[in-house]
Enzyme design. Structure first.
Site, PDB file in Angstrom:
ATOM      1  CE  LYS A  16      -2.325  -0.814   3.825  1.00  0.00           C
ATOM      2  NZ  LYS A  16      -1.648  -2.027   4.305  1.00  0.00           N
ATOM      3  NE  ARG A 130       8.127  -2.932   6.325  1.00  0.00           N
ATOM      4  CZ  ARG A 130       6.865  -2.513   6.332  1.00  0.00           C
ATOM      5  NH1 ARG A 130       6.255  -2.225   5.206  1.00  0.00           N
ATOM      6  NH2 ARG A 130       6.219  -2.405   7.465  1.00  0.00           N
TER       7      ARG A 130
END
Ligand code: AMP
Length: 223
Positions: A16, A130
């Protein structure tokens, strides 16, 4: 299209943020990502940050009343008059209802809720690898490594693992997503606003899919 008021839906790690930033640049609309807003508030030590931090560290959602006002204020700004992109909001039924109420008060309507679909295993793989820098640039140890390990390519800051990207917190965030945010898929489907996008393909392809979809929505509006 008169206004473009978009919501990005999808689990953590679905992309997103990546797509939201691309849409912001492409459409020149303000992009409001509640996770980014809250992390900045924590860094700056504001009242909002102090209230939100302990929830965020655990991977829990912050209480609705903490976040609703933040977004209500933003979508009422002059910069958002032609539209906005919301990422990470709404995340619960009461938040969606509060957004509807605010939009009705402003005499505006949502254009679409874009659901970026990615399965749980892929979420765990993406978030587990990440690495982020304090200025919000994002890398991945396997999928998008920085040229120098542990260092941001953009601003040379040291890369970190977000506290909530640790494995047990990732699992908890996913549980929260399934329990509290997934019901919004039906909520927006019932309103005819839901658009599904395959989030498992490369970011450029996801972006293409979103562009095509927005072009179709524009054509439908003009027809
Ligand atoms: P994100 O960067 O979108 O994954 O958000 C990080 C964290 O911020 C979440 O795990 C929540 O603790 C908090 N958060 C962000 N947006 C919301 C929201 N709309 N409602 C409640 N908590 C939120």
């Amino acid at each position: 299209m008169s206004e473009l008021n978009l919501i990005l839906l999808g689990p953590p790690g679905s992309g997103k943020g990546t797509q939201g930033e691309r849409l912001r640049d492409d459409l020149e609309l303000p992009y409001y990502a509640t996770g980014d807003i809250l992390r900045a508030a924590v860094r700056e030590g504001t009242e909002l940050g102090k209230r939100a931090k302990r929830y965020m560290d655990r991977g829990d959602l912050v209480p609705d009343e903490v976040i609703v006002g933040v977004i209500a204020e933003r979508i009422d700004r002059p910069e958002a008059a032609d539209g906005f992109i919301l990422d990470g909001f709404p995340r619960t039924d009461p938040q969606a209802e509060a957004l509807d109420a605010k939009m009705a008060e402003l005499g505006r309507k949502l254009t679409a809720a874009l659901l970026i679909e990615v399965g749980d295993d892929e979420v765990v793989r993406r978030l587990g690898g990440r690495r982020t820098c304090p200025n919000g640039h994002v890398f991945h140890v396997e999928l998008d490594p920085p040229s120098k390990e542990g260092v941001c390519d953009v601003c040379a800051a040291e890369l970190e693992i977000r506290d909530d990207d640790k494995p047990d917190v990732i699992r908890h965030r996913l549980e929260q997503y399934h329990a509290k945010t997934e019901p919004l898929i039906d909520y927006y489907d019932r309103q005819g606003l839901l658009e599904r996008i395959d989030g498992t393909v490369a970011p450029d392809e996801v972006e293409e899919g979103i562009r095509a979809l927005l072009a179709t929505l524009r054509m439908e509006e003009e027809a």
